[in-house]
Scaffold this motif. Structure first.
Motif: not given
Length: 332
Positions: A68-76, A80-84, A102-111, A127-132
């Protein structure tokens, strides 16, 4: 015109305002937002191919590289720093990018994976990948030796502690063996045999012994950088050496990192996205562009062919993929 806009922005990394200025100089007077709207309308159709590509890439016998890598996205109103995310199947030549708000969470990876289960997933030590490890018992998890090497290189460059050079020398030996296998054209069985040779296992064994020695409670103090590098390697040791068990595995996660390179270039040139939807559009365009590159299909010819097909009502998405649309492959 649409295919040229895609090439200029997503391949040549020309920002929208420069595209708009160039069109004006050519006598085509458009509102800048019109170019952006064209891109977005194309994205809304092309995104239908992503689930098809994902079904192809993530199967029970597949090996996936993920990063995953970060990007800047206009939010509200604020950037903000978000992720692809990026998933690569080297064997099939598919590169699939995802932007999950833009989520970098375990739930995003699972989704992203949903109910799809590959044979193996290679990642960095995030550590998100430890879901595996926690939830996908039948999926092999590999980590990236290059990340471990980078941590020891940083220690050597900053502190000069000789323990770091010990690990750098041994990791360098392992990479030398991998280059040898590639040069000799070894198949997966021969490669596995080499990875389990006495010399390779000795190098791994020496590193494991040194790790255990340095991490003893009564060991003399060391720098925080070295401690971090040692604990990283210790924490992910089983995943770092997993590559020796199958000739199809890689020693590092460079496949995914190469897949992210164009996204990083876009970040440097366009700087930011004005909304979540345009960040999501970028992920879809980069998916198709990177997959074209990986499979040897001309990016320009692909978009010149796929957009007219869609305009004329063709929604047979499996037949509109870069590898199935009918464009000759350049194997050079």
């Amino acid at each position: 015109m649409m295919s040229e806009c895609v090439i200029d922005h997503y391949v040549l990394n020309i920002p929208y305002y420069r595209q708009w200025k160039w069109l004006e100089d050519c006598g085509l007077h458009l509102v800048r937002q019109t170019c952006i709207n064209w891109m977005y309308q194309g994205y809304k159709r092309l995104k239908n191919m992503i689930p098809v590509l994902l079904d192809m890439a993530v199967q029970k016998d597949s090996i996936i590289n993920c990063d995953e890598t970060w990007c800047k996205v206009k939010v509200k109103g604020k950037y903000r720093r978000r992720y692809t995310w990026c998933l690569v199947n080297k064997e099939l030549g598919t590169v699939i990018c995802f932007y999950k708000e833009g989520a970098r969470s375990r739930e995003a990876f699972k989704d992203i994976l949903e109910d799809r289960l590959p044979m193996a997933v290679q990642t960095d030590g995030y550590n998100v990948y430890m879901y595996i490890e926690d939830e996908l018992e039948d999926v092999t998890h590999l980590c990236c030796m290059a990340h471990a090497r980078a941590k020891f290189r940083k220690v050597w460059e900053i502190t000069g502690e000789y323990e770091a050079m010990f690990f750098l020398d041994n990791i360098g030996f392992l990479y030398g063996r991998e280059r040898h296998y590639k040069t000799m054209g070894y198949g997966q069985d021969k490669k596995k045999e080499g990875r389990n040779s006495a010399t390779t296992l000795a190098a791994l064994g020496d590193m494991r012994t040194k790790l255990t020695e340095l991490l003893k409670d009564d060991h003399p103090p060391r720098s925080a950088l070295l401690d971090q590098a040692l604990r990283y390697m210790d924490s992910f040791w089983p995943q770092l050496v997993e590559y020796t068990k199958d000739g199809r595995f890689d020693i590092d996660n460079s496949e995914a990192e190469r897949g992210m390179r164009q996204l990083a270039n876009e970040r440097k040139n366009s700087l930011s996205f004005g909304s979540h939807k345009m960040a999501a559009a970028s992920a879809v365009y980069h998916t198709l562009i990177a997959t074209c590159r990986k499979t040897g299909v001309s990016i320009k010819e692909y978009f010149k062919k796929v957009f007219p097909e869609i305009i004329h009502g063709n929604e047979n998405w499996p037949q509109l993929l870069p590898m199935t649309i009918g464009i000759p492959v350049n194997k050079i």
